[in-house]
Write a protein that holds these residues in place. Structure first.
Motif, PDB file in Angstrom:
ATOM      1  N   ASP A   1      37.180  39.095  47.493  1.00  0.00           N
ATOM      2  CA  ASP A   1      37.663  40.143  46.582  1.00  0.00           C
ATOM      3  C   ASP A   1      38.998  40.723  47.065  1.00  0.00           C
TER       4      ASP A   1
ATOM      5  N   LEU B   1      45.848  57.022  42.712  1.00  0.00           N
ATOM      6  CA  LEU B   1      44.995  55.819  42.609  1.00  0.00           C
ATOM      7  C   LEU B   1      43.711  56.115  43.367  1.00  0.00           C
ATOM      8  N   VAL B   2      42.605  55.596  42.902  1.00  0.00           N
ATOM      9  CA  VAL B   2      41.366  55.723  43.666  1.00  0.00           C
ATOM     10  C   VAL B   2      41.449  54.838  44.913  1.00  0.00           C
TER      11      VAL B   2
ATOM     12  N   VAL C   1      33.278  55.228  50.259  1.00  0.00           N
ATOM     13  CA  VAL C   1      34.235  55.926  49.386  1.00  0.00           C
ATOM     14  C   VAL C   1      33.933  57.427  49.387  1.00  0.00           C
TER      15      VAL C   1
ATOM     16  N   ASP D   1      28.691  48.930  44.836  1.00  0.00           N
ATOM     17  CA  ASP D   1      27.742  49.520  45.783  1.00  0.00           C
ATOM     18  C   ASP D   1      27.162  48.484  46.762  1.00  0.00           C
TER      19      ASP D   1
ATOM     20  N   SER E   1      41.462  39.177  47.951  1.00  0.00           N
ATOM     21  CA  SER E   1      42.587  38.374  47.450  1.00  0.00           C
ATOM     22  C   SER E   1      43.236  39.064  46.252  1.00  0.00           C
ATOM     23  N   ALA E   2      42.548  40.023  45.679  1.00  0.00           N
ATOM     24  CA  ALA E   2      43.041  40.772  44.519  1.00  0.00           C
ATOM     25  C   ALA E   2      43.394  42.178  44.985  1.00  0.00           C
ATOM     26  N   PRO E   3      44.625  42.631  44.732  1.00  0.00           N
ATOM     27  CA  PRO E   3      45.034  43.913  45.300  1.00  0.00           C
ATOM     28  C   PRO E   3      44.402  45.142  44.659  1.00  0.00           C
ATOM     29  N   HIS E   4      43.866  45.025  43.443  1.00  0.00           N
ATOM     30  CA  HIS E   4      43.488  46.244  42.728  1.00  0.00           C
ATOM     31  C   HIS E   4      42.055  46.311  42.220  1.00  0.00           C
ATOM     32  N   LEU E   5      41.148  45.563  42.865  1.00  0.00           N
ATOM     33  CA  LEU E   5      39.736  45.722  42.516  1.00  0.00           C
ATOM     34  C   LEU E   5      39.232  47.030  43.120  1.00  0.00           C
ATOM     35  N   THR E   6      38.396  47.726  42.393  1.00  0.00           N
ATOM     36  CA  THR E   6      37.809  48.956  42.932  1.00  0.00           C
ATOM     37  C   THR E   6      36.430  48.627  43.513  1.00  0.00           C
ATOM     38  N   TRP E   7      35.779  49.650  44.073  1.00  0.00           N
ATOM     39  CA  TRP E   7      34.568  49.392  44.845  1.00  0.00           C
ATOM     40  C   TRP E   7      33.349  49.122  43.976  1.00  0.00           C
TER      41      TRP E   7
ATOM     42  N   CYS F   1      30.165  52.229  48.245  1.00  0.00           N
ATOM     43  CA  CYS F   1      30.208  53.498  47.514  1.00  0.00           C
ATOM     44  C   CYS F   1      30.005  54.673  48.478  1.00  0.00           C
TER      45      CYS F   1
END
Lengths: 402, 402
Positions: free
Chosen positions: A236, A227-228, A204, A246, A238-244, A201
């Motif tokens: 994680d 997109l954020v 970011v 902390d 391995s997944a293209p669209h996970l967000t952050w 976090c």
């Protein structure tokens, strides 16, 4: 009186009136070919490209309606009409706000108001194009229009305006080059700050600051990305669209950073991967394959070739290295609003035989999302006669902090 | 084997399995009342609330399908199935990815794959609820489902799941209180940094940092808001949804800050207005009217009263001061994804006679957007038996820096 207002430039208009006129003329030629009398444009990127409209108001129903003559008509929530007045080039007569009790109501729908406006201006029996497969044109919006305009014939013009946006003007390329300066700064900050124990976090926050802050040398600051920032680590990734979250960054893990610099809604996406510690053989192999594949793809990125030529060249190298990537390797970019910085027209994939033209712009999106790891090194490019312009200048390699 | 996977908690699940089970049971009661056998849930907030799914993948077609028994089914793009595996509680058998050539294709649509899956699991002739008026359920998605499932009967279940989210659990309230700590910190930074000459893009960087950075005292950092920060000044503040530019703040101008703290997708929105220099009488009058109106509204914000009671009390004071606000004065809040941090169910406006229940949560959105100025002082509240809990503690006044 109205003409006077029309002649005054909107206070925040990003491009010249002549550029908007050219865009509208080009769009009308496509409308003619599609056999429609008017189009209802729900995509905020298309709305902005045609009129200058800019605001975070797409969470309620709104549209730009373009007929075969006259100015486009902005249609939206009453309280957002002031936003239209501040951003579009059209005059007061072409800004239509609907009453607030239409907002998220179970009894009435804003498209009832739009239908009445269309009937008044163009009659109720024309052939009207709608963006059937767009986030901002819901199934209920279409059902309401069909009910309210029973004599109209509706045609699916999804992507009609998007396609007109494919070849960028010099002014647009200028905006994208500005965005490139911002994304360069963002990756520099990532490399400076990323280390084991540093929390995602916090990183970011650094990425936003680097994407936004005014720079005296540049003469500008940044805008929000469609997109954020995406920065998954380890499994994680391995997944293209996970967000952050902390969590702190870990030694021994790779993290990809999928981010974009943005100048006045124009995007320059660029991804890099950072490995903290000694990279595993998996990452070194991925780096080798992707960089070689990118060289092969960039070689094909010139006017006269086709979208799929870039993809096929890239995938040929990848498969030589035994890497299977089962998704497209890029898409057209430019002006965008959430949720997507792609233009949703051309894809760099087998079967897309669109001919490349000078000043088309792409995110050459060579990301790998494998079973338990992920890796992204990408470039944003401008198609030229003999080869591509790379928008940003960020070292093309796996970043290692050991 | 599958059962074993099912029993393992997803690595990132934010709530207990028991809480998801209760949510699903509650939703099924509403499905029964609506007379549907299954619902296709396209709203990312509803998808997350039912299953834990979290990812910025809503720019492609995806859904959660919930029938009357068994686990929900996650449906999305193949490459996002890994994201589902990392975030949802369901097992591998209930995660369905579609091939990448369905993405943004003119020839095929992801809903063809979903239709086949529904036919396989529930037969083709059931009564299926769809979210007709949701951003993420396009007119084309509906047309495709109708074509592919000709024997199914479709019902409009827009808002069905949203309504189940209205009363928050203790765990959800805990997340919203965390979000409140973040929005307090954000307003502190705004007040510290705002001054004539300071650029808006720089202030946005500060706002993001205050909303995101890990705080040792809190024990957490922040998540992204469903709307970007809004901070229009002067005449631009007459429009509620203009986003920032890189202009410097000016002395003699009011700027409202519409922002939210966010913890794991749960929002605490809160707006304040900053005036640089000696405030004009307009702003002082607005402050007086709005604060008095808010007191009157908060007085009504208790279980047993109705949504409109809060609005009517607020508007009565405003009209006594001669201020006309022609839009709603609040909405239900909680878990949200872009483009909107509202739950799109209850509105604080005349005519909304929904009875207030303990642990409903609202953004009491008392913003004024007038002809050439704007003003926002708002609160996020939890309905209690005898009165509201104010989620955040930020001085309720016009902030003046002279």
């Amino acid at each position: 009186m109205l003409q006077e207002i029309n002649a005054a430039p909107a206070p925040n208009l990003p491009f010249s009136r002549a550029e908007y006129a050219a865009r509208i003329a080009k769009t009308r030629r496509a409308m003619e070919a599609a056999g429609v009398d008017a189009i209802i444009v729900s995509d905020p990127s298309n709305m902005a490209w045609l009129t200058g409209y800019d605001g975070w108001s797409f969470y309620v129903h709104q549209a730009v309606v373009l007929g075969m003559d006259g100015d486009p008509v902005w249609f939206g929530r009453g309280q957002d009409a002031n936003g239209a007045r501040r951003t579009v080039f059209m005059g007061e007569g072409d800004i239509i706000g609907y009453a607030d009790h239409y907002v998220q109501s179970a009894e009435r729908h804003p498209m009832q108001v739009l239908a009445a406006e269309i009937e008044k201006r163009w009659g109720g029996s024309g052939r009207i194009g709608v963006e059937m497969d767009n986030y901002w044109f819901s199934a209920a919006a279409f059902a309401t229009l069909q009910r309210e305009l029973p004599d109209a014939r509706f045609a699916d013009t999804t992507g009609l305006v998007n396609w007109q946006r494919a070849v960028k003007s010099e002014a647009e390329l200028g905006f994208m080059r500005n965005a490139a300066r911002l994304v360069e700064r963002m990756h520099q900050v990532i490399f400076d700050k990323a280390e084991p124990g540093y929390r995602k976090c916090d990183l970011v926050a650094d990425i936003y600051a680097a994407g936004l802050r005014y720079d005296e040398a540049f003469g500008f600051g940044g805008d929000y990305p469609a997109l954020v920032p995406l920065l998954p680590s380890g499994v994680d990734a391995s997944a293209p669209h996970l967000t952050w979250n902390d969590d702190p960054l870990q030694a021994g893990e790779g993290t990809f950073f999928e981010i974009a610099g943005v100048y006045r809604r124009y995007h320059c996406p660029l991804s890099r991967t950072v490995f903290l510690g000694k990279p595993t053989q998996t990452f070194l192999d991925a780096e080798k394959a992707v960089l070689e594949g990118m060289e092969a793809g960039l070689e094909m990125a010139r006017a006269g070739n086709r979208c799929e030529d870039i993809a096929n060249a890239f995938f040929a190298v990848l498969s030589r290295y035994g890497i299977v990537k089962d998704n497209r390797t890029g898409y057209s970019i430019g002006l965008s609003y959430p949720p997507d910085w792609g233009e949703r027209t051309m894809s760099l994939r087998a079967g897309d035989r669109t001919e490349l033209e000078p000043n088309m712009t792409f995110h050459f999106m060579t990301g790998l999302w494998m079973e338990d790891w992920g890796f992204e090194i990408t470039e944003s490019i401008v198609i030229g006669e003999t080869g591509p312009e790379l928008l940003a200048n960020v070292p093309r390699k796996l970043f290692v902090k050991d």
